[in-house]
Every structure is written in structure tokens, then in C-alpha cells.
Write an enzyme that holds these catalytic residues in place. Structure first.
Site, PDB file in Angstrom:
ATOM      1  N   TYR A 144       0.858  -1.176   0.000  1.00  0.00           N
ATOM      2  CA  TYR A 144       0.000   0.000   0.000  1.00  0.00           C
ATOM      3  C   TYR A 144       0.896   1.227   0.000  1.00  0.00           C
ATOM      4  CZ  TYR A 144      -3.410   3.407   1.822  1.00  0.00           C
ATOM      5  OH  TYR A 144      -4.217   4.500   2.003  1.00  0.00           O
ATOM      6  N   ASP A 239       9.279   2.602  -0.511  1.00  0.00           N
ATOM      7  CA  ASP A 239       8.308   3.325   0.311  1.00  0.00           C
ATOM      8  C   ASP A 239       8.669   3.049   1.773  1.00  0.00           C
ATOM      9  OD1 ASP A 239       6.158   4.152   1.817  1.00  0.00           O
ATOM     10  OD2 ASP A 239       4.645   3.469   0.384  1.00  0.00           O
ATOM     11  N   LYS A 267       5.217   9.780   8.677  1.00  0.00           N
ATOM     12  CA  LYS A 267       5.118   9.288  10.057  1.00  0.00           C
ATOM     13  C   LYS A 267       6.205   9.844  10.980  1.00  0.00           C
ATOM     14  CE  LYS A 267       2.545   5.266   8.452  1.00  0.00           C
ATOM     15  NZ  LYS A 267       1.140   5.450   8.712  1.00  0.00           N
TER      16      LYS A 267
END
Ligand code: HOZ
Length: 429
Positions: A144, A239, A267
Site C-alpha cells: 500500500y 516506500d 510518520k
């Protein structure tokens, strides 16, 4: 456990917000029940509006490497807020931020700050396309990369949890440019490259996946992927939104010993504020506007509050490298305890862990890719989730997500979790 206030708020929220939440996985839809409305967090704990206390293992889905609201981030934020919240003009702290990321992650020579992981991955792909002059991309099933149109093809995380890995609303054109390979299977990548010779701009991967639960790429696979991208002049993007600064200071690329061409972050680099970033080889990043023709912009990009919280976090982890050893030891301790509880219930549920990222899969076969991950019994996970929640342990409310340990988790937190796990496993079988 009393959840009357949360239930009332959820009913109210559903009237005004789709599904009552601002991000789907929070809605508890796949585990059932009512999401708890959180009122505050401190260290390893979160507190809900009904006065319940939880040992938190989602840490806002990754950002809280140091637990909730650590003093040093709070101080950095208070200091920044005194000076102003946003200027839409360059600030010195943005240079400090760019410098420290390039120092900690050697593959990153230049970096551009954005506002979310989704923005980072979308922008990195655009830069790769602009740089190569090619259009197609390869992603891996179950990975994702945020909710950009061309990533919502066989995606993980909430898209997988809610059974719409390929989302309505994504155009056929977008879907056609996204090719999907099998994680940990280099032949599936070779085949796609062969079938689309000279057309692949980029391969994007969560080298340690968090979004089908935690799954690590095989060393050989990732090495061959790097070689293949070099041979075919394809931009390899890692990623690292979840893994960056978590698995090691240099993220998944450090532990796997592979240098991607571009990396995406989020994050931890925002210390709990909205943030994202993409960076890598100078020759690719110089394609980005205004130094190059690939357009990408943002009113709040490089926002002083996000930069302050993020910079404080990066300085802290840079100056305290031992924290990764502590995280590893604590995570290994939890893994051992959880596995013992499962074994003593006569089961062999798989527990995947890489550093402080981990997932308990309710399947007895090893989980190495999407197909093995989806063998998990998600209904059983839902029951387990609620047993744990009722014992004050807050896990991801979906099977296909990672749980995280922070530096704030104490031995007593871990022991309570191990005990709750043993009881919960027994209760659901
Ligand atoms: N996409 C996140 C999990 N991989 C969930 C974010 C959220 O719900 O806050």
C-alpha cells in the site's frame, strides 16, 4: 469495559463524516464493535472518553517511535508555535531537516517535504516518470502506497481490509499504467518488464511491508530487484513511510543493505504532525520544480510545526542510537512471550517481526506474500482484537496492519500484553 460515550460519539460522527471516521481502518469495521474515541495519550498509553486506559500498539499507525507526547517534542512544538504556524515562505528549519535526513539516509542526496505519505509516493512516481520519460509503474500485490489513484490497484492496508483492493473511482487509464507483481517473486517482475519492454518508469515497493501485516522481503529477491532496475534503467523507489527511522536510523534500506534511487517517508519524520517527504538521487530530484520541469507544490509543505516536531525526533534518534537495540530487545521479548501463549494453546499462528514492527497472523502457514497473508482467519483476528482490547491492549483494528513498539513501552507493559495474549488466545479458541 464501558464504551457508552464512544458509542454515542460514533453515532454522532456517522451523521457528518463518512463512516464516522477520517480514515477507514479506524472504524473497527473489520473487527466489529465501536471504535474508541481517544481523549489523550501519554507514553505507551492512550485514554478514551469513557476513562479506559490502553497500552497502545499502533502509535498513531507508526509516527510515535517515542510514545505519545514525549517532553522533547512538546517543547519543540511550543517553541515553534510562539513564532507562528505557517508562512508559505522558506524557513531555516527546512534546511536543517533536509540536511539531517541526507546524513541519516545515505541514498538520499536531496529531499522535498510534503504533507503526507500519499503525497510523497504520488510525487516520487511523477519525478520518476519525468526523469525516465516512461509511464508505466510496477507495484506489488498487497503493498500500500497511500490512496493515490494509480496505487489503488491490488493495494493493501484498508483497501485490502475492506475488500476493495482496486478501488472504484480509479480510471481505466490509471489502472492500465500500474502493473502488479508478486511480492518476493523476482520472476513475476521480470515477466512484466519483458512484456512492457522500455516502458517501465519505476518499481515501487515496501521493502519491509507493513500494509498486509508485517512481511519482510527476502534478501535475494531485493538484491535481484535492485540489479534488474539498474539493468533496465528503472527508478527503484522504497516506500519507507512506515519503516523509515523505525527499523534502523536508515530504515529498511539500511537493514537490507540496498540503496534505492528514491525513497518516500512520513510518520516519524513529522513527530506526530502531518508530514511526508520524498528524496533520493540528486539527478532525479533536480527534475522537480522549480529546479526542473516536474511540477509539485504545497501550501503547507515544510510547515514549521511539522518540521519542529520532526527535527526534534530525528535529532533525538541520531543522538541516541542505542534506542534501536532497546527496541529490538523489547520487541524480541514480546515476540517470545506472544509465541509461548500461542504454543501453549496448541496453535502455530505465525508471528512476523522486523525490529519494532510486527504482526500476529491467524494462519499456521508462513506469511511471505499477499497470497499467504490472506490465508489468515480475519474473523478470529476480530475476536482476538476485542479480547485484547477488553484487557486494555490496543492493537490495530485489522489483521492486515502492523503493530508497533515505542521506546516508551516498559517491561511491565510488555508483561501485561503477554498475559493478555495468553488469556485472549484461550478465550477465542
Ligand atoms: N493507512 C493507515 C494504516 N496503514 C491507517 C491510517 C489511519 O487510519 O490513521
Amino acid at each position: 469495559m464501558n464504551s457508552a460515550k464512544s458509542e454515542k460519539l460514533f453515532e454522532e460522527a456517522k451523521k457528518f463524516i463518512p463512516g464516522g471516521v477520517n480514515s477507514p481502518v479506524r472504524a473497527f469495521k473489520s473487527v466489529g464493535g465501536t471504535p474508541r474515541f481517544i481523549s489523550s495519550g501519554k507514553g505507551s498509553k492512550m485514554f478514551d472518553v469513557d476513562g479506559n486506559e490502553f497500552i497502545d500498539y499502533i502509535g498513531s499507525w507508526g509516527p510515535h517511535l517515542f510514545g505519545h507526547n514525549p517532553q522533547f517534542i512538546k517543547e519543540a512544538l511550543l517553541d515553534a508555535i510562539e513564532k507562528g504556524t505557517s508562512f508559505g515562505a522558506p524557513t531555516e528549519i527546512e534546511i536543517e531537516m533536509a540536511k539531517i535526513i541526507t546524513q541519516i539516509v545515505p541514498s538520499v542526496e536531496m529531499i522535498r517535504m510534503v504533507n503526507s505519505g500519499t503525497e510523497a509516493t504520488m510525487s516520487a512516481i511523477r519525478a520518476a516518470r519525468g526523469f525516465t520519460g516512461k509511464e508505466k509503474i510496477i507495484k506489488f500485490e498487497g503493498c500500500y502506497h497511500g490512496h493515490g489513484d494509480f496505487f489503488l490497484i491490488k493495494a493493501g492496508s484498508g483497501a485490502l481490509t475492506f475488500g476493495v483492493p482496486t478501488s472504484p473511482g480509479v480510471t481505466k487509464g490509471n489502472a492500465a499504467d500500474t502493473l502488479v507483481a508478486d511480492f518476493n517473486d523476482i520472476n513475476s517482475v521480470k515477466k512484466l518488464i519483458e512484456q512492457n519492454k522500455g516502458q517501465i518508469a519505476s518499481v515501487i515497493i515496501e521493502a519491509v511491508v507493513g500494509n498486509m501485516g508485517t512481511v519482510r522481503s527476502d534478501n535475494n529477491f531485493i538484491k535481484q530487484l535492485r540489479e534488474l532496475c539498474d539493468e533496465e534503467k528503472i527508478v527503484l523507489i522504497f516506500d519507507e513511510v512506515m519503516t523509515g527511522f523505525r527499523l534502523a536510523p536508515g530504515g529498511a534500506q539500511e537493514i537490507l543493505g540496498i540503496k534505492p534511487d528514491l525513497s518516500t517517508f512520513g510518520k516519524i519524520i513529522g513527530g506526530g504532525l502531518p508530514v511526508g517527504a520524498y528524496g533520493g538521487k540528486k539527478e532525479i530530484m533536480e527534475m522537480v520544480s522549480p529546479s526542473g520541469p516536474v511540477y509539485q507544490a504545497g501550501t503547507l509543505s515544510g510547515n514549521p510545526l511539522a518540521m519542529s516536531a520532526g527535527l526534534a525526533s530525528l535529532k533525538y534518534l541520531k543522538n541516541n542510537p542505542d534506542l534501536y537495540k532497546t527496541l529490538e530487545d523489547n520487541s524480541a521479548y514480546l515476540e517470545k512471550g506472544i509465541k509461548e501463549g500461542i504454543k501453549s494453546a496448541g496453535k502455530n499462528f505465525q508471528f512476523n517481526r522486523v525490529g519494532s514492527m510486527m504482526t500476529l497472523f491467524f494462519t499456521e502457514e508462513p506469511v511471505i506474500d499477499f497470497n499467504s497473508a490472506i490465508k489468515s482467519d480475519t474473523k478470529l483476528y476480530g475476536k482476538y482484537f476485542h479480547e485484547m482490547l477488553n484487557r486494555g491492549i490496543y492493537l490495530p483494528p485489522a489483521q492486515f496492519e502492523a503493530m508497533f513498539i515505542s521506546t516508551a513501552h516498559s517491561k511491565s507493559d510488555l508483561d501485561k500484553t503477554i498475559q493478555a495474549n495468553a488469556e485472549s488466545i484461550k478465550a477465542i479458541l
